[in-house]
Design a protein around this motif. Structure first.
Motif, PDB file in Angstrom:
ATOM      1  N   LEU A  14      -3.048  -0.830  -5.632  1.00 43.26           N
ATOM      2  CA  LEU A  14      -2.752  -1.386  -6.951  1.00 43.26           C
ATOM      3  C   LEU A  14      -3.372  -0.586  -8.098  1.00 43.26           C
ATOM      4  CD1 LEU A  14      -3.097  -5.202  -6.171  1.00 43.26           C
ATOM      5  CD2 LEU A  14      -1.003  -3.858  -6.425  1.00 43.26           C
ATOM      6  N   THR A  15      -3.727   0.645  -7.835  1.00 36.81           N
ATOM      7  CA  THR A  15      -4.177   1.535  -8.908  1.00 36.81           C
ATOM      8  C   THR A  15      -3.224   2.702  -9.109  1.00 36.81           C
ATOM      9  OG1 THR A  15      -5.519   3.121  -7.645  1.00 36.81           O
ATOM     10  CG2 THR A  15      -6.555   1.001  -8.210  1.00 36.81           C
ATOM     11  N   GLY A  16      -2.473   3.068  -8.071  1.00 35.18           N
ATOM     12  CA  GLY A  16      -1.528   4.170  -8.150  1.00 35.18           C
ATOM     13  C   GLY A  16      -2.122   5.541  -7.951  1.00 35.18           C
ATOM     14  N   HIS A  17      -3.427   5.618  -7.710  1.00 34.41           N
ATOM     15  CA  HIS A  17      -4.081   6.914  -7.606  1.00 34.41           C
ATOM     16  C   HIS A  17      -3.945   7.531  -6.222  1.00 34.41           C
ATOM     17  CE1 HIS A  17      -5.953   6.713 -11.534  1.00 34.41           C
ATOM     18  NE2 HIS A  17      -6.340   5.471 -11.271  1.00 34.41           N
ATOM     19  N   ALA A  18      -4.009   8.856  -6.199  1.00 31.58           N
ATOM     20  CA  ALA A  18      -4.164   9.614  -4.963  1.00 31.58           C
ATOM     21  C   ALA A  18      -5.605  10.083  -4.862  1.00 31.58           C
ATOM     22  CB  ALA A  18      -3.232  10.817  -4.952  1.00 31.58           C
ATOM     23  N   GLU A  19      -6.099  10.204  -3.641  1.00 35.55           N
ATOM     24  CA  GLU A  19      -7.385  10.856  -3.428  1.00 35.55           C
ATOM     25  C   GLU A  19      -7.175  12.358  -3.587  1.00 35.55           C
ATOM     26  OE1 GLU A  19      -9.500   9.911   0.127  1.00 35.55           O
ATOM     27  OE2 GLU A  19      -9.331   7.743  -0.155  1.00 35.55           O
ATOM     28  N   VAL A  20      -7.925  12.982  -4.479  1.00 37.20           N
ATOM     29  CA  VAL A  20      -7.733  14.411  -4.736  1.00 37.20           C
ATOM     30  C   VAL A  20      -9.074  15.129  -4.774  1.00 37.20           C
ATOM     31  CG1 VAL A  20      -5.616  13.986  -6.051  1.00 37.20           C
ATOM     32  CG2 VAL A  20      -7.780  14.242  -7.255  1.00 37.20           C
ATOM     33  N   VAL A  21      -8.984  16.453  -4.625  1.00 40.26           N
ATOM     34  CA  VAL A  21     -10.135  17.335  -4.766  1.00 40.26           C
ATOM     35  C   VAL A  21      -9.962  18.149  -6.042  1.00 40.26           C
ATOM     36  CG1 VAL A  21     -11.504  19.177  -3.733  1.00 40.26           C
ATOM     37  CG2 VAL A  21     -10.339  17.521  -2.263  1.00 40.26           C
ATOM     38  N   LYS A  22     -10.970  18.101  -6.886  1.00 39.66           N
ATOM     39  CA  LYS A  22     -11.027  18.975  -8.067  1.00 39.66           C
ATOM     40  C   LYS A  22     -11.617  20.306  -7.617  1.00 39.66           C
ATOM     41  CE  LYS A  22     -12.966  19.204 -12.752  1.00 39.66           C
ATOM     42  NZ  LYS A  22     -13.768  18.474 -13.775  1.00 39.66           N
ATOM     43  N   VAL A  23     -10.889  21.383  -7.874  1.00 46.09           N
ATOM     44  CA  VAL A  23     -11.332  22.714  -7.466  1.00 46.09           C
ATOM     45  C   VAL A  23     -11.490  23.580  -8.714  1.00 46.09           C
ATOM     46  CG1 VAL A  23     -10.762  24.778  -6.129  1.00 46.09           C
ATOM     47  CG2 VAL A  23     -10.192  22.511  -5.230  1.00 46.09           C
ATOM     48  N   VAL A  24     -12.702  24.020  -8.953  1.00 49.15           N
ATOM     49  CA  VAL A  24     -13.001  24.937 -10.056  1.00 49.15           C
ATOM     50  C   VAL A  24     -13.194  26.315  -9.429  1.00 49.15           C
ATOM     51  CG1 VAL A  24     -14.519  25.425 -12.004  1.00 49.15           C
ATOM     52  CG2 VAL A  24     -14.114  23.046 -11.288  1.00 49.15           C
ATOM     53  N   TYR A  25     -12.366  27.276  -9.830  1.00 46.11           N
ATOM     54  CA  TYR A  25     -12.330  28.552  -9.113  1.00 46.11           C
ATOM     55  C   TYR A  25     -12.260  29.738 -10.063  1.00 46.11           C
ATOM     56  CZ  TYR A  25      -7.268  28.479 -10.028  1.00 46.11           C
ATOM     57  OH  TYR A  25      -6.025  28.436 -10.637  1.00 46.11           O
ATOM     58  N   ASP A  26     -12.658  30.881  -9.535  1.00 43.65           N
ATOM     59  CA  ASP A  26     -12.620  32.140 -10.278  1.00 43.65           C
ATOM     60  C   ASP A  26     -11.329  32.871  -9.906  1.00 43.65           C
ATOM     61  OD1 ASP A  26     -12.922  34.682 -11.332  1.00 43.65           O
ATOM     62  OD2 ASP A  26     -15.028  34.863 -10.745  1.00 43.65           O
ATOM     63  N   LYS A  47       0.797  -1.212   0.000  1.00 39.81           N
ATOM     64  CA  LYS A  47       0.000   0.000   0.000  1.00 39.81           C
ATOM     65  C   LYS A  47       0.839   1.276   0.000  1.00 39.81           C
ATOM     66  CE  LYS A  47      -4.166  -1.809   2.213  1.00 39.81           C
ATOM     67  NZ  LYS A  47      -5.110  -1.643   3.329  1.00 39.81           N
ATOM     68  N   THR A  48       2.110   1.191   0.318  1.00 41.35           N
ATOM     69  CA  THR A  48       2.942   2.385   0.390  1.00 41.35           C
ATOM     70  C   THR A  48       3.970   2.456  -0.727  1.00 41.35           C
ATOM     71  OG1 THR A  48       4.426   1.281   1.957  1.00 41.35           O
ATOM     72  CG2 THR A  48       2.651   2.621   2.878  1.00 41.35           C
ATOM     73  N   VAL A  49       3.865   1.564  -1.693  1.00 41.08           N
ATOM     74  CA  VAL A  49       4.758   1.562  -2.848  1.00 41.08           C
ATOM     75  C   VAL A  49       3.908   1.636  -4.107  1.00 41.08           C
ATOM     76  CG1 VAL A  49       6.502   0.270  -4.131  1.00 41.08           C
ATOM     77  CG2 VAL A  49       6.517   0.245  -1.630  1.00 41.08           C
ATOM     78  N   MET A  50       4.246   2.537  -5.011  1.00 38.44           N
ATOM     79  CA  MET A  50       3.468   2.682  -6.239  1.00 38.44           C
ATOM     80  C   MET A  50       3.554   1.416  -7.091  1.00 38.44           C
ATOM     81  SD  MET A  50       1.957   5.669  -6.372  1.00 38.44           S
ATOM     82  CE  MET A  50       1.777   6.163  -8.085  1.00 38.44           C
TER      83      MET A  50
END
Length: 217
Positions: free
Chosen positions: A95-107, A10-13
């Motif tokens: 085993l997917t390599g993804h990070a949990e992220v937030v998409k931010v749409v901003y002005d 879990k800690t290795v890509m």
């Protein structure tokens, strides 16, 4: 030995040949933001910009950003990995390599990217590698994924400035934030979207270092 192997995994890509296959179809979500009613997936007005922030568990991070003036809409998802359209449970295997992220749409005429970077660096600990507090794994790594060349430059400059601030504060810890141009963003399952608005007593593991980031003030 089995438990140690699972922790290490879990800690290795993952390598491309080890990554889970995923699926062709995106995961279903609602069409609109639960809090502000804006379209979750667009179309967005032309004057708005998009940026992505990984700060560990995305529940608390999303709430942090949707409360900022100038942020038009937010969404949570998975980015920076290999598996197309992964599920939450797939990402937690490492085993997917993804990070949990937030998409931010901003002005950008209301809130600058530098101000968003200041929030990012001050509201989590970007020195912890493949974890954030008690949340351990590749999905919880600190990450900035950019959509414009100037964002990439500003993100790198902010990381350098915050590293100096940490050094000056005697923290003796190196920033591990991954910075890269954004690849495809995969929306997380509907129940994750605006989770803490739907579940006000839910888990939020955000915790900063107490050091001020000298950008975007």
């Amino acid at each position: 030995m089995f438990l140690i192997d699972m922790f290490n995994k879990k800690t290795v890509m993952p390598t491309p040949d080890a990554a889970l296959p995923g699926r062709a179809e995106p995961l279903p979500t609602s069409e609109f933001h639960f809090v502000n009613g804006q379209p979750l997936k667009g179309p967005y007005p032309d004057h708005l910009h998009v940026a992505y922030f990984g700060m560990g568990c995305f529940w608390g991070a999303e709430r942090l950003f949707w409360t900022l003036p100038g942020v038009w809409v937010t969404a949570v998802g998975y980015q920076g990995g290999l598996t197309p359209n992964p599920t939450y449970h797939e990402t937690t295997t490492g085993l997917t390599g993804h990070a949990e992220v937030v998409k931010v749409v901003y002005d950008p005429s209301v809130v600058s990217y530098e101000a968003l970077l200041k929030t990012f660096f001050e509201q989590h600990d970007p020195t912890q590698g493949m974890r954030q507090g008690n949340d351990v794994g590749t999905t919880y790594r600190s990450a900035l994924y950019t959509t414009r060349p100037e964002q990439l430059e500003k993100a790198k400059a902010a990381r350098q400035a915050f590293q100096k601030a940490l050094d000056d504060a005697g923290r003796n810890a190196k920033i591990t934030t991954e910075i890269a141009s954004a690849e495809e963003f995969y929306y997380a399952e509907d129940y994750h979207q605006q989770y803490l608005a739907k579940n006000p007593g839910g888990y939020c593991g955000l915790k900063g270092t107490g050091v001020s980031c000298p950008v975007g003030g």
